[in-house]
Design a protein around this motif. Structure first.
Motif, PDB file in Angstrom:
ATOM      1  N   ALA A  61       0.852  -1.183   0.000  1.00  0.00           N
ATOM      2  CA  ALA A  61       0.000   0.000   0.000  1.00  0.00           C
ATOM      3  C   ALA A  61       0.893   1.240   0.000  1.00  0.00           C
ATOM      4  O   ALA A  61       1.978   1.240   0.589  1.00  0.00           O
ATOM      5  N   ASP A  62       0.436   2.278  -0.652  1.00  0.00           N
ATOM      6  CA  ASP A  62       1.229   3.511  -0.733  1.00  0.00           C
ATOM      7  C   ASP A  62       1.589   4.034   0.659  1.00  0.00           C
ATOM      8  O   ASP A  62       2.675   4.587   0.859  1.00  0.00           O
ATOM      9  N   SER A  63       0.687   3.848   1.605  1.00  0.00           N
ATOM     10  CA  SER A  63       0.882   4.407   2.937  1.00  0.00           C
ATOM     11  C   SER A  63       2.023   3.732   3.711  1.00  0.00           C
ATOM     12  O   SER A  63       2.497   4.286   4.709  1.00  0.00           O
ATOM     13  N   VAL A  64       2.466   2.553   3.257  1.00  0.00           N
ATOM     14  CA  VAL A  64       3.512   1.836   3.995  1.00  0.00           C
ATOM     15  C   VAL A  64       4.774   1.618   3.171  1.00  0.00           C
ATOM     16  O   VAL A  64       5.767   1.085   3.691  1.00  0.00           O
ATOM     17  N   LYS A  65       4.761   2.011   1.907  1.00  0.00           N
ATOM     18  CA  LYS A  65       5.941   1.818   1.057  1.00  0.00           C
ATOM     19  C   LYS A  65       7.164   2.481   1.663  1.00  0.00           C
ATOM     20  O   LYS A  65       7.110   3.614   2.126  1.00  0.00           O
ATOM     21  N   GLY A  66       8.254   1.735   1.653  1.00  0.00           N
ATOM     22  CA  GLY A  66       9.503   2.255   2.196  1.00  0.00           C
ATOM     23  C   GLY A  66       9.642   2.064   3.688  1.00  0.00           C
ATOM     24  O   GLY A  66      10.729   2.289   4.242  1.00  0.00           O
ATOM     25  N   ARG A  67       8.569   1.651   4.354  1.00  0.00           N
ATOM     26  CA  ARG A  67       8.615   1.447   5.807  1.00  0.00           C
ATOM     27  C   ARG A  67       8.372  -0.012   6.193  1.00  0.00           C
ATOM     28  O   ARG A  67       8.931  -0.491   7.176  1.00  0.00           O
ATOM     29  N   PHE A  68       7.526  -0.704   5.445  1.00  0.00           N
ATOM     30  CA  PHE A  68       7.166  -2.086   5.754  1.00  0.00           C
ATOM     31  C   PHE A  68       7.795  -3.022   4.723  1.00  0.00           C
ATOM     32  O   PHE A  68       7.946  -2.665   3.547  1.00  0.00           O
TER      33      PHE A  68
END
Length: 120
Positions: A61-68
């Motif tokens: 999901a865009d909201s978690v890209k790069g973090r999850f």
């Protein structure tokens, strides 16, 4: 009997990290695409990440890209969700999910969920 069991949730401060695990029994998840979803209070369940098979391509999901980061360990029959730089808006119950062939028919399976709370 096919079961998915999530673990690893908890309370973490903003900016912290957690690793969620989804361990399967009765099915070998290495031959199936697997997903993580989450549901926050008052909101619909949303797809967070998935990992395909074969090949292991991932989608976020865009909201978690790069973090999850979603990953799997076929030896442990487990799918993971590494969550870094957590934000209060990541607070939700997290579920793992798979569409499995059971007796020749596709069936969706969900775990019981694990609560993630991001708060100071």
């Amino acid at each position: 009997q096919v079961q998915l069991a999530e673990s690893g949730g908890g309370l973490v401060q903003p900016g912290g990290s957690l690793r969620l695990s989804c361990t399967a029994s009765g099915i070998f998840v290495g031959t199936y695409s697997m997903s993580w979803y989450r549901q926050a209070p008052g909101k619909e369940r949303e797809l967070v990440a998935d990992i395909a098979t074969p090949g292991g391509s991932t989608n976020y999901a865009d909201s978690v890209k790069g973090r999850f980061t979603i990953s799997r360990d076929n030896v442990k029959n487990t799918v993971y969700l590494q969550m870094n730089s957590l934000k209060p808006e990541d607070t939700a119950v997290y579920y793992c999910n798979g569409l499995f062939q059971i007796s020749g028919a596709p069936r969706w399976f969900w775990g019981q969920g694990t609560q993630v709370t991001v708060s100071s």
